[in-house]
Design a protein around this motif. Structure first.
Motif, PDB file in Angstrom:
ATOM      1  N   LEU A  73       0.555  -0.677  -0.005  1.00  0.00           N
ATOM      2  CA  LEU A  73      -0.061   0.165  -0.391  1.00  0.00           C
ATOM      3  C   LEU A  73       1.279   1.408  -0.229  1.00  0.00           C
ATOM      4  O   LEU A  73       0.325   1.937  -0.882  1.00  0.00           O
ATOM      5  CB  LEU A  73      -0.932  -0.074   1.426  1.00  0.00           C
ATOM      6  CG  LEU A  73      -1.390   1.394   1.728  1.00  0.00           C
ATOM      7  CD1 LEU A  73      -2.555   1.220   0.541  1.00  0.00           C
ATOM      8  CD2 LEU A  73      -3.102   0.929   2.618  1.00  0.00           C
ATOM      9  N   GLU A  74       2.180   1.243   0.615  1.00  0.00           N
ATOM     10  CA  GLU A  74       2.843   2.560   0.596  1.00  0.00           C
ATOM     11  C   GLU A  74       3.441   2.819  -0.305  1.00  0.00           C
ATOM     12  O   GLU A  74       3.274   4.312  -1.149  1.00  0.00           O
ATOM     13  CB  GLU A  74       4.350   2.212   1.670  1.00  0.00           C
ATOM     14  CG  GLU A  74       5.010   1.494   1.916  1.00  0.00           C
ATOM     15  CD  GLU A  74       4.660   0.210   2.473  1.00  0.00           C
ATOM     16  OE1 GLU A  74       5.671  -1.224   2.540  1.00  0.00           O
ATOM     17  OE2 GLU A  74       3.037  -0.100   2.664  1.00  0.00           O
ATOM     18  N   VAL A  75       3.832   2.143  -0.884  1.00  0.00           N
ATOM     19  CA  VAL A  75       4.288   1.710  -2.794  1.00  0.00           C
ATOM     20  C   VAL A  75       2.885   2.350  -3.468  1.00  0.00           C
ATOM     21  O   VAL A  75       3.615   3.828  -4.266  1.00  0.00           O
ATOM     22  CB  VAL A  75       4.629   0.482  -3.607  1.00  0.00           C
ATOM     23  CG1 VAL A  75       5.131   0.955  -4.837  1.00  0.00           C
ATOM     24  CG2 VAL A  75       5.903   0.204  -2.219  1.00  0.00           C
ATOM     25  N   ARG A  76       1.628   1.731  -3.915  1.00  0.00           N
ATOM     26  CA  ARG A  76       1.068   2.685  -3.762  1.00  0.00           C
ATOM     27  C   ARG A  76       0.216   3.908  -3.603  1.00  0.00           C
ATOM     28  O   ARG A  76       0.582   4.886  -4.818  1.00  0.00           O
ATOM     29  CB  ARG A  76      -0.292   1.578  -4.174  1.00  0.00           C
ATOM     30  CG  ARG A  76      -0.625   0.184  -4.230  1.00  0.00           C
ATOM     31  CD  ARG A  76      -1.461  -0.563  -4.255  1.00  0.00           C
ATOM     32  NE  ARG A  76      -1.673  -1.640  -5.048  1.00  0.00           N
ATOM     33  CZ  ARG A  76      -2.195  -2.307  -5.830  1.00  0.00           C
ATOM     34  NH1 ARG A  76      -2.228  -1.204  -7.210  1.00  0.00           N
ATOM     35  NH2 ARG A  76      -2.234  -3.705  -6.159  1.00  0.00           N
ATOM     36  N   ALA A  77       0.623   4.203  -2.911  1.00  0.00           N
ATOM     37  CA  ALA A  77       0.196   5.372  -2.479  1.00  0.00           C
ATOM     38  C   ALA A  77       1.952   6.674  -2.834  1.00  0.00           C
ATOM     39  O   ALA A  77       1.400   7.720  -3.104  1.00  0.00           O
ATOM     40  CB  ALA A  77       0.468   6.300  -0.835  1.00  0.00           C
ATOM     41  N   ALA A  78       3.378   5.993  -3.195  1.00  0.00           N
ATOM     42  CA  ALA A  78       4.113   6.536  -3.152  1.00  0.00           C
ATOM     43  C   ALA A  78       3.623   7.286  -4.812  1.00  0.00           C
ATOM     44  O   ALA A  78       4.433   7.780  -5.816  1.00  0.00           O
ATOM     45  CB  ALA A  78       5.152   6.023  -3.136  1.00  0.00           C
ATOM     46  N   ILE A  79       3.045   6.178  -5.548  1.00  0.00           N
ATOM     47  CA  ILE A  79       3.456   6.399  -7.083  1.00  0.00           C
ATOM     48  C   ILE A  79       2.411   6.871  -7.203  1.00  0.00           C
ATOM     49  O   ILE A  79       1.871   8.205  -8.238  1.00  0.00           O
ATOM     50  CB  ILE A  79       2.690   5.306  -7.423  1.00  0.00           C
ATOM     51  CG1 ILE A  79       4.236   4.491  -7.214  1.00  0.00           C
ATOM     52  CG2 ILE A  79       2.609   5.489  -8.387  1.00  0.00           C
ATOM     53  CD1 ILE A  79       3.772   2.630  -8.185  1.00  0.00           C
ATOM     54  N   ALA A  80       0.841   7.581  -6.386  1.00  0.00           N
ATOM     55  CA  ALA A  80       0.186   8.389  -6.635  1.00  0.00           C
ATOM     56  C   ALA A  80       0.470   9.542  -6.284  1.00  0.00           C
ATOM     57  O   ALA A  80      -0.151  10.690  -6.762  1.00  0.00           O
ATOM     58  CB  ALA A  80      -1.130   7.587  -6.046  1.00  0.00           C
ATOM     59  N   SER A  81       0.847   9.889  -5.292  1.00  0.00           N
ATOM     60  CA  SER A  81       1.724  11.225  -5.109  1.00  0.00           C
ATOM     61  C   SER A  81       2.281  12.158  -6.234  1.00  0.00           C
ATOM     62  O   SER A  81       3.274  11.724  -7.269  1.00  0.00           O
ATOM     63  CB  SER A  81       2.881  11.048  -4.401  1.00  0.00           C
ATOM     64  OG  SER A  81       3.485  12.671  -3.312  1.00  0.00           O
TER      65      SER A  81
END
Length: 90
Positions: A73-81
């Motif tokens: 999830l933290e990778v998905r959040a970083a990609i979305a940032s």
């Protein structure tokens, strides 16, 4: 090479792989580092192509689209940032 990275998948330029092939992809995310992802090939572009655009033609390379099966999830959040600093990877 990863050309277009999104929270749910990516476009990989190069020789297209068979549809529904399971693939491993590795890319870098600023602040996180190297990310290993597993996904499925959902579509392919078998040849380079050219599309008309508002300011001239757009070149699209051959390759394939991958839907990520599982990434943290933290990778998905970083990609979305917007400030993720996503980089192209091989």
């Amino acid at each position: 090479m990863v050309r277009d990275l999104a929270t749910n998948g990516a476009f990989i330029s190069g020789v297209p792989l068979p549809l529904l092939a399971r693939v491993a992809v590795k890319f870098e995310i600023k602040g996180i580092g190297a990310v290993d992802a597993i996904g499925w090939v959902l579509w392919q572009r078998t040849e380079d192509c050219e599309l008309p655009g508002p300011s001239g033609n757009i070149q699209l390379p051959r390759g394939f689209g991958v839907l990520f099966e599982s990434i943290p999830l933290e990778v998905r959040a970083a990609i979305a940032s917007p400030s993720s600093g996503r980089s192209q990877a091989r």
